[in-house]
Design a protein around this motif. Structure first.
Motif, mmCIF file in Angstrom:
data_model
loop_
_atom_site.group_PDB
_atom_site.id
_atom_site.type_symbol
_atom_site.label_atom_id
_atom_site.label_comp_id
_atom_site.label_asym_id
_atom_site.label_seq_id
_atom_site.Cartn_x
_atom_site.Cartn_y
_atom_site.Cartn_z
ATOM 1 N N PRO A 38 46.809 34.894 35.218
ATOM 2 C CA PRO A 38 46.735 33.438 35.333
ATOM 3 C C PRO A 38 45.545 32.899 36.120
ATOM 4 O O PRO A 38 45.401 31.694 36.273
ATOM 5 N N PHE A 39 44.683 33.768 36.634
ATOM 6 C CA PHE A 39 43.647 33.317 37.550
ATOM 7 C C PHE A 39 42.295 33.053 36.891
ATOM 8 O O PHE A 39 41.321 32.787 37.572
ATOM 9 N N GLY A 40 42.222 33.145 35.576
ATOM 10 C CA GLY A 40 40.968 32.847 34.885
ATOM 11 C C GLY A 40 39.944 33.963 34.933
ATOM 12 O O GLY A 40 38.775 33.749 34.629
ATOM 13 N N THR A 41 40.348 35.143 35.329
ATOM 14 C CA THR A 41 39.459 36.297 35.353
ATOM 15 C C THR A 41 40.217 37.515 34.848
ATOM 16 O O THR A 41 41.401 37.674 35.166
ATOM 17 N N PRO A 42 39.572 38.374 34.069
ATOM 18 C CA PRO A 42 40.257 39.573 33.587
ATOM 19 C C PRO A 42 40.369 40.674 34.650
ATOM 20 O O PRO A 42 40.972 41.698 34.415
ATOM 21 N N ARG A 43 39.821 40.438 35.851
ATOM 22 C CA ARG A 43 39.806 41.464 36.895
ATOM 23 C C ARG A 43 40.953 41.343 37.898
ATOM 24 O O ARG A 43 41.144 42.235 38.716
ATOM 25 N N ILE A 44 41.682 40.221 37.849
ATOM 26 C CA ILE A 44 42.793 39.997 38.782
ATOM 27 C C ILE A 44 44.044 39.673 37.977
ATOM 28 O O ILE A 44 44.015 38.840 37.080
ATOM 29 N N GLY A 45 45.138 40.331 38.324
ATOM 30 C CA GLY A 45 46.395 40.106 37.626
ATOM 31 C C GLY A 45 47.528 39.838 38.593
ATOM 32 O O GLY A 45 47.370 39.880 39.815
ATOM 33 N N LEU A 46 48.678 39.575 38.014
ATOM 34 C CA LEU A 46 49.871 39.250 38.772
ATOM 35 C C LEU A 46 51.021 40.044 38.154
ATOM 36 O O LEU A 46 51.181 40.033 36.938
#
Length: 134
Positions: A38-46
């Motif tokens: 959800p953060f607009g980057t493919p490098r950070i997830g939840l």
């Protein structure tokens, strides 16, 4: 150790070290887990629970209105592989998600109000596992 950010309803985020991301998901997330971006980057997830309907409201995580219920983790991503966060990434997302939120029960509207956290920085700090025992 894999550094991940743990976000619990009503508390400030905190960094924790786990043997692996999968071990962290099984310990922290209630039920079966899923990975969102959800953060607009493919490098950070939840990493959060797939079934959130019965869980306590936690946070609205972005401006598009993505909300999460129950405990969740913020992690790094390398393609489809879950990896740990760098210190800078953990600090950045800790600041982004710092204030706990509560849902407006009267109208059930989102985004929810931000509240003063049950911040352990002003007293004795409880770990995630100690809070579970309460």
């Amino acid at each position: 150790m894999t550094r991940l950010l743990v976000i619990e309803p009503g508390y400030c985020p905190y960094q924790a070290g786990f043997p692996s991301a999968m071990a962290a998901a099984s310990e922290v997330v209630e039920g079966e887990s899923q990975i969102l971006k959800p953060f607009g980057t493919p490098r950070i997830g939840l990493i959060c629970s797939k079934s959130q309907s019965q869980l306590k409201y936690n946070r609205q995580v972005n401006d598009e209105g993505v909300t999460v219920r129950g405990r969740f983790l913020v992690c790094g991503l390398n393609g489809d592989k879950v990896i740990g966060l760098s210190k800078d990434q953990a600090d950045r997302y800790s600041r982004l998600l710092f204030l706990p939120q509560v849902a407006d029960m009267a109208s059930d509207e989102l985004p929810a109000a931000k509240v003063r956290p049950q911040d352990e920085r002003y007293g004795g700090k409880l770990s995630f596992w100690e809070r579970l025992e309460r």
